[in-house]
Design an enzyme around this catalytic site. Sequence first.
Site, PDB file in Angstrom:
ATOM      1  N   ALA A 151      35.928  48.240  53.995  1.00 26.44           N
ATOM      2  CA  ALA A 151      35.908  49.180  52.870  1.00 26.44           C
ATOM      3  C   ALA A 151      35.974  48.545  51.489  1.00 26.44           C
ATOM      4  O   ALA A 151      36.070  49.261  50.497  1.00 26.44           O
ATOM      5  CB  ALA A 151      36.994  50.249  52.995  1.00 26.44           C
ATOM      6  N   ALA A 152      35.900  47.213  51.392  1.00 22.33           N
ATOM      7  CA  ALA A 152      35.869  46.591  50.053  1.00 22.33           C
ATOM      8  C   ALA A 152      34.676  47.124  49.270  1.00 22.33           C
ATOM      9  O   ALA A 152      34.797  47.523  48.111  1.00 22.33           O
ATOM     10  CB  ALA A 152      35.794  45.075  50.168  1.00 22.33           C
ATOM     11  N   GLY A 153      33.511  47.139  49.933  1.00 17.37           N
ATOM     12  CA  GLY A 153      32.304  47.610  49.262  1.00 17.37           C
ATOM     13  C   GLY A 153      32.411  49.089  48.884  1.00 17.37           C
ATOM     14  O   GLY A 153      31.967  49.490  47.799  1.00 17.37           O
ATOM     15  N   ASP A 154      32.993  49.898  49.750  1.00 16.63           N
ATOM     16  CA  ASP A 154      33.136  51.333  49.449  1.00 16.63           C
ATOM     17  C   ASP A 154      34.095  51.555  48.277  1.00 16.63           C
ATOM     18  O   ASP A 154      33.846  52.403  47.413  1.00 16.63           O
ATOM     19  CB  ASP A 154      33.643  52.092  50.683  1.00 16.63           C
ATOM     20  CG  ASP A 154      32.609  52.115  51.801  1.00 16.63           C
ATOM     21  OD1 ASP A 154      31.402  51.984  51.511  1.00 16.63           O
ATOM     22  OD2 ASP A 154      33.016  52.263  52.974  1.00 16.63           O
TER      23      ASP A 154
HETATM   24  P1  ADP Z   1      31.113  44.700  51.471  1.00 11.75           P
HETATM   25  O1  ADP Z   1      32.408  45.312  51.914  1.00 11.75           O
HETATM   26  O2  ADP Z   1      30.051  45.714  51.219  1.00 11.75           O
HETATM   27  O3  ADP Z   1      30.643  43.551  52.320  1.00 11.75           O
HETATM   28  P2  ADP Z   1      32.023  42.729  49.537  1.00 11.75           P
HETATM   29  O4  ADP Z   1      32.697  42.018  50.652  1.00 11.75           O
HETATM   30  O5  ADP Z   1      31.016  41.969  48.756  1.00 11.75           O
HETATM   31  O6  ADP Z   1      31.379  44.106  50.005  1.00 11.75           O
HETATM   32  O7  ADP Z   1      33.181  43.229  48.544  1.00 11.75           O
HETATM   33  C1  ADP Z   1      32.933  44.087  47.468  1.00 11.75           C
HETATM   34  C2  ADP Z   1      33.732  43.619  46.264  1.00 11.75           C
HETATM   35  O8  ADP Z   1      35.135  43.690  46.578  1.00 11.75           O
HETATM   36  C3  ADP Z   1      33.489  42.170  45.865  1.00 11.75           C
HETATM   37  O9  ADP Z   1      32.394  42.048  44.964  1.00 11.75           O
HETATM   38  C4  ADP Z   1      34.800  41.822  45.172  1.00 11.75           C
HETATM   39  O10 ADP Z   1      34.817  42.314  43.845  1.00 11.75           O
HETATM   40  C5  ADP Z   1      35.811  42.590  46.010  1.00 11.75           C
HETATM   41  N1  ADP Z   1      36.308  41.708  47.085  1.00 11.75           N
HETATM   42  C6  ADP Z   1      35.848  41.605  48.354  1.00 11.75           C
HETATM   43  N2  ADP Z   1      36.506  40.647  49.050  1.00 11.75           N
HETATM   44  C7  ADP Z   1      37.414  40.136  48.196  1.00 11.75           C
HETATM   45  C8  ADP Z   1      38.427  39.118  48.292  1.00 11.75           C
HETATM   46  N3  ADP Z   1      38.622  38.429  49.433  1.00 11.75           N
HETATM   47  N4  ADP Z   1      39.177  38.863  47.183  1.00 11.75           N
HETATM   48  C9  ADP Z   1      38.992  39.556  46.037  1.00 11.75           C
HETATM   49  N5  ADP Z   1      38.071  40.512  45.888  1.00 11.75           N
HETATM   50  C10 ADP Z   1      37.290  40.803  46.933  1.00 11.75           C
END
Ligand code: ADP
Length: 292
Positions: free
Chosen positions: A238-241
Amino acid sequence: MILVAGSLNLDLVVRAPIPRPGETVLGGELARHPGGKGANQAVAAARAGGQVRLIGRVGHDDAGSEFRAALAGEGIDVAPVTATNAPTGTALVVVNPAGENTIVVSPGANLHLRPGDLAPGWFEDARVVVLQLELPLETVRRAAELGHAAGATVLLNAAPAWPLADELLRDVDVLVVNEHEAAALLHDVADGAEMADALARRVPLAVVTLGARGVAWAARGGGGRLPALPVTAVDTTAAGDAFVGALAVALGEDQALEGALRFASAAGALAVTRRGAGPSLPRRAEIDALAG
Ligand code: ADP
Ligand code: NA
């Protein structure tokens, strides 16, 4: 008003080593959470301070009723989430000890949301329309068209990875993809900044999220990189969401682009510090505190 049209999938989550074909592994306790990119991004936007309406389809089943109750409990307008004769979408999620996840989605009711089901009235008061690619493509295209016609900013999170037709992109203002999705759209481009530049030839603003390496963005007339905020990653689900929902809110508030991307990055960073999808989506006060 942030209008999200997207998928609702019940997430069935278990922590386990990811099995190889033919292998059986023992996992931890099963957890059930409302998920799916549409529902997650709607919750992310609501918690980030947006007034949110969600368009979607669920089944005539317990999962469908649980969804409507849970989303309404987040303050989301779920009047356009209706039931159809197919099971509520379900995602089978395995999270391994490194915090990486593997997901199988059975879309079910999500595939029953057709272009003709989209009422133009739902779009009229939208500042931002948020779309992903877990609905039928023609429905996504129609939603982009209605959003554009209503004068909203149309944000497409092109996930899961899928080739994007010009008929869809002509109505998109902001394209958000992660590295894997960007790689699927582009040939022989490995660097995040180059990916964003290449995508910005097709849309006014392209944002490539790079996980712990932050974000690359490009627009006509400029672009840049934004490092991730330093946090301890526990579960990247859910980071992307979280990023997309928060970005929609910031754009709806007319925040300047770099500030909006920082706000979204803070939401993404907070989401990886906690387990799960829905439960890990951060609230406005903590996003503001981390974004500074
Ligand atoms: P998805 O979940 O779609 O694969 P990402 O992994 O690229 O998306 O994460 C989306 C955003 O969340 C990243 O651009 C960043 O800003 C933040 N993020 C993700 N992982 C981390 C992390 N390990 N540390 C800090 N920020 C993170
Ligand atoms: Na998480």
